[in-house]
Design an enzyme around this catalytic site. Structure first.
Site, PDB file in Angstrom:
ATOM      1  N   VAL A  97       0.827  -1.210   0.000  1.00 12.69           N
ATOM      2  CA  VAL A  97       0.000   0.000   0.000  1.00 12.69           C
ATOM      3  C   VAL A  97       0.854   1.250   0.000  1.00 12.69           C
ATOM      4  O   VAL A  97       0.406   2.333  -0.410  1.00 12.69           O
ATOM      5  CB  VAL A  97      -0.939  -0.020   1.229  1.00 12.69           C
ATOM      6  CG1 VAL A  97      -0.148   0.137   2.527  1.00 12.69           C
ATOM      7  CG2 VAL A  97      -2.011   1.061   1.135  1.00 12.69           C
ATOM      8  N   LYS A  98       2.111   1.150   0.438  1.00 14.24           N
ATOM      9  CA  LYS A  98       2.972   2.325   0.560  1.00 14.24           C
ATOM     10  C   LYS A  98       3.362   2.914  -0.788  1.00 14.24           C
ATOM     11  O   LYS A  98       3.873   4.044  -0.849  1.00 14.24           O
ATOM     12  CB  LYS A  98       4.221   1.968   1.362  1.00 14.24           C
ATOM     13  CG  LYS A  98       3.944   1.635   2.823  1.00 14.24           C
ATOM     14  CD  LYS A  98       3.381   2.817   3.567  1.00 14.24           C
ATOM     15  CE  LYS A  98       3.264   2.540   5.060  1.00 14.24           C
ATOM     16  NZ  LYS A  98       2.831   3.722   5.811  1.00 14.24           N
ATOM     17  N   ASP A  99       3.136   2.191  -1.885  1.00 11.84           N
ATOM     18  CA  ASP A  99       3.374   2.774  -3.202  1.00 11.84           C
ATOM     19  C   ASP A  99       2.536   4.032  -3.391  1.00 11.84           C
ATOM     20  O   ASP A  99       2.978   4.999  -4.015  1.00 11.84           O
ATOM     21  CB  ASP A  99       3.013   1.769  -4.305  1.00 11.84           C
ATOM     22  CG  ASP A  99       3.965   0.589  -4.365  1.00 11.84           C
ATOM     23  OD1 ASP A  99       4.959   0.587  -3.618  1.00 11.84           O
ATOM     24  OD2 ASP A  99       3.692  -0.340  -5.148  1.00 11.84           O
TER      25      ASP A  99
END
Length: 470
Positions: free
Chosen positions: A43-45
């Site tokens: 999700v950190k993308d």
């Protein structure tokens, strides 16, 4: 099928999968948003792209600049993918507690990796956060992404994750469950869902049991990338500005074992190879769903891929060594385990701020006159975390040092520390546990769920003395 000009254009638009097997018998449907299907595996993308674009727009990041970040791995990977695509140098300062696969992935994408500890007081110069600040000051043109306090982190989810979930569920979502690390994902996504639903959506934080977000004591835990750790010597405990406390309605506090075993079930029963924080989130979502009815709909966010944890979560030997796995290695396996010789009395420990005189009083009550020395905390409701064992002491060694004049009774124990005792997991076969003692020690600490619960001696770990049978 979609065609993209750049891999960064493929960030987001991740699918929902209904958890049919783990959710069997539960009236409320539970859907998992598979954020590990982002191009960088987490999700950190989303936050990485958002923060870089905002820094370029605001003039903080210029051509030829260097991106620096403190990370458990995932945000660093996202920043590296986006940053290298846009021509920047990337330095990822990674927590030394992170799975080694993450550092390997960072290097593969072109990041420079610096390992630094996080289990230090926040003010210590070698703490991860202070290392990145120092590098940012020293390197011309450097920009610190600072996901913990960067408003572009939660904003990424206001503009992407939240709207996606609302559209994917046709506005039927009633409960959103996610872990809290920097707080950006749950704050941005949860905030959007509350706003668009007229506050009808309930936002639930999934938190490690010891994390202070949900009311724990801040001692270490074994699920990476979520929760809030507090070293007992930290002077000022600061929470991330990316975490908006008013968005979260309630917390579900999940023990490490439940998190890790749930993540393993996700892979084996649902075909979703996700990381340990996904196990925390799913365990929390299932608890929430059991209290609901068929008209409710729960969405749980799976932050990252299990491919980054093959050496830990999905490695049976690692799970056994830390006391998280006790099932037989094979259906035919009848070798006795450490559980069969586990002592039931309370573990005797010496706090790291004790004097030698105080330590002797404790050691004389310890079996064999040996005890671990642990980081001093006001209270330990969850037991002695293996990561906070700093050494060991024996009554004989302390008495000898005092008698020889090398030490005085009022001296701190830190001057006489011996190496930490070896550890064995409660589910390890006696043969491998006996081998862990080596030649230097006659006793080992027994770990249950990553926490020391007892002490066993060499003779007790001898498979021949223990006899056959489980």
């Amino acid at each position: 099928m979609a065609v993209y000009e750049s891999v960064t254009d493929a960030i987001g638009q991740t699918p929902l999968f209904r958890l049919t097997r783990l959710g069997e018998g539960i009236a409320a449907p539970v859907y998992a948003k598979a954020e590990f299907l982002n191009i960088g595996g987490s999700v950190k993308d989303r936050a990485a792209r958002s923060m870089i674009l905002a820094a370029e727009r605001d003039g903080h990041l210029r051509p030829g600049g260097t991106i620096i970040e403190a990370t458990s791995g995932n945000t660093g990977i996202g920043l590296t993918i986006v940053g290298r695509q846009r021509g920047y140098r990337v330095i990822a300062c990674v927590s030394d507690r992170s799975a080694p696969e993450k550092s390997d992935i960072l290097r593969a994408y072109g990041a420079e990796v610096v390992l630094a500890p996080t289990t230090l007081p926040a003010e210590h110069p070698d703490h991860l956060f202070n290392v990145v600040r120092r590098l940012t000051e020293e390197i011309p043109g450097a920009w610190l992404a600072n996901q913990y306090d960067n408003p572009a982190n939660p904003e990424a989810h206001v503009h992407t994750t939240g709207p996606e979930i609302w559209e994917q569920t046709g506005g039927r979502i009633t409960h959103f469950v996610a872990g809290v690390g920097t707080g950006g994902t749950i704050s941005g996504t949860g905030g959007y869902l509350k706003k668009v639903s007229g506050s009808a959506v309930t936002v639930v934080g999934a938190d490690p049991e010891a994390s202070t977000y949900g009311g724990g004591d801040g001692s270490p835990w074994f699920v990476e990338s979520i929760g809030h750790f507090v070293h007992p010597e930290t002077v000022e405990d600061l929470w991330p500005e990316s975490y908006h406390r008013d968005v979260v309605d309630a917390f579900e506090r999940i023990p490490d074992r439940e998190s890790l075993l749930t993540a393993r079930r996700l892979a084996r029963e649902e075909g979703l190879l996700a990381g340990p924080s996904s196990g925390t989130a799913v365990a929390a979502a299932l608890r929430v769903a059991r209290r609901l009815g068929p008209d409710d709909l729960v969405v749980v966010l799976l932050p990252d891929s299990g491919r980054s944890y093959l050496s830990k979560l999905f490695n049976d030997d690692w799970m056994r060594a830390w006391g998280f796995l006790e099932e037989p290695r094979t259906p035919q396996d009848d070798e006795p385990t450490v559980r069969t010789v586990l002592r039931t009395h309370q573990l005797v420990t010496v706090p790291s701020d004790a004097s030698l005189a105080d330590a002797l009083a404790v050691l004389r009550t310890a079996p064999g006159g040996v005890a671990p020395v642990v980081v001093a905390r006001p209270a330990r409701p969850y037991g002695v975390v293996a990561g906070e064992i700093v050494g060991s002491l024996s009554a004989a060694a302390v008495e000898s040092a005092i008698a020889a004049g090398r030490a005085r009774p009022g001296d701190p124990v830190t001057g006489e520390l011996a190496a930490p005792l070896p550890t064995v997991g409660v589910g390890q076969p006696l043969s491998s546990a006996h081998g862990a003692l080596g030649t230097e020690h006659d006793a080992a600490l027994v770990l249950l769920d990553g926490r020391a619960v007892s002490l066993v001696h060499r003779a007790e770990l001898d498979p021949a003395a223990a006899g056959g049978g489980r």
